[in-house]
Design an enzyme around this catalytic site. Structure first.
Site, mmCIF file in Angstrom:
data_model
loop_
_atom_site.group_PDB
_atom_site.id
_atom_site.type_symbol
_atom_site.label_atom_id
_atom_site.label_comp_id
_atom_site.label_asym_id
_atom_site.label_seq_id
_atom_site.Cartn_x
_atom_site.Cartn_y
_atom_site.Cartn_z
ATOM 1 N N ASP A 13 51.602 40.326 -2.983
ATOM 2 C CA ASP A 13 52.481 41.079 -2.111
ATOM 3 C C ASP A 13 53.190 42.145 -2.946
ATOM 4 O O ASP A 13 53.215 42.071 -4.185
ATOM 5 C CB ASP A 13 53.502 40.123 -1.469
ATOM 6 C CG ASP A 13 54.337 40.807 -0.406
ATOM 7 O OD1 ASP A 13 53.797 41.668 0.310
ATOM 8 O OD2 ASP A 13 55.529 40.491 -0.301
ATOM 9 N N ASP A 15 56.597 44.121 -1.877
ATOM 10 C CA ASP A 15 58.059 43.983 -1.839
ATOM 11 C C ASP A 15 58.470 42.553 -2.154
ATOM 12 O O ASP A 15 57.978 41.607 -1.545
ATOM 13 C CB ASP A 15 58.592 44.377 -0.459
ATOM 14 C CG ASP A 15 58.439 45.864 -0.185
ATOM 15 O OD1 ASP A 15 58.951 46.664 -0.983
ATOM 16 O OD2 ASP A 15 57.800 46.218 0.820
#
Length: 259
Positions: A13, A15
């Protein structure tokens, strides 16, 4: 994890794992460099559908993180891939930004508010009552309801913002129709991403900061999962879920030597 095959490919991922509020998380640059130097297949994923991979490449580069365009996979791309498989050359009424509209244009979709095959809801900072009203009427008229991701809030420097999932709930309440979510935790996003880099789930790992999207998507796709504590999930919250990641680490810096 002892009986698992060695990790050959990595999905992570963005963020909360690589960056936080526009600032690189310590260790992110070293992790990405190790991936590039080792020539391991990898993808940086985001449920945010606002930006194209080219946009995200430029934003990350300004932060000192070098991620090639082809190594970025967004919920907009996953949504476009799903629609292209379901109804090639279809049409859609879109609420979203350039990341989503570009992805749909690239698969040959017509964007229209006249009897579209789909209403596609994505991320935007300018949700309008007019657009939501039009979406409700089109769905009531027979358009299928697709949503890029189920995230109900998104991060900002001022605090949480309403996100796609929250707006989807409003439209569902008005129409009685639930959307199909293409992004995490749907394993579809993981599988299409793995296919894009020629990787296999049994030799791949997913790194994320959220139990309800990143870790769940990795588990359901058959991957090893690593939860980092630099984002939304706190250690004590892990026990709130009926599943667990393969391993919990403080940050991406703890995984550099695993590559």
């Amino acid at each position: 994890m002892a009986d698992r095959r060695p990790i050959e490919s990595w999905l992570t991922d963005m963020d909360g794992v690589l960056i936080h509020e526009g600032v690189p998380i310590p260790g992110a640059d070293a992790f990405l460099k190790k991936l590039r130097d080792s020539e391991r297949p990898f993808l940086v994923l985001t449920n945010n559908s606002m930006y194209t991979p080219r946009d995200l490449h430029a934003r990350l580069r300004r932060m000192g993180l070098d991620v090639p365009i082809e190594n970025i996979w967004t919920s907009a791309l996953a949504t476009a891939k799903f629609l292209d498989d379901q109804r090639p050359g279809g049409s859609a009424y879109v609420i979203g930004e350039a990341g989503l509209t570009t992805a749909l244009h690239d698969i040959g979709y017509i964007l229209t508010d006249h009897e579209p095959d789909y209403v596609v809801l994505g991320e935007t900072r300018t949700y309008s009552f007019e657009a939501m009203t039009k979406a409700v009427r089109l769905i009531n008229g027979g358009a299928r309801f697709i949503c890029t991701n189920p995230d109900e809030t998104g991060p900002s420097t001022e605090g949480p913002l309403p996100a796609t999932g929250a707006v989807a709930a409003l439209i569902t309440k008005a129409t009685g129709r639930k959307p199909y979510f293409a992004g995490k935790p749907n394993p579809l996003m993981m599988r299409t991403g793995l296919n894009a880099i020629g990787a296999h789930s049994e030799t791949s790992a997913m790194i994320g900061d959220r139990m309800d999207t990143d870790v769940l998507a990795g588990i359901e796709a058959g991957m090893q999962t690593f939860l980092v504590l630099t984002g939304l999930t706190r250690p004590e919250q892990v026990e709130d879920f009926p599943y667990r990641p393969s391993k919990i680490v403080d940050s991406i810096a703890d995984l550099v030597e695993r590559v």
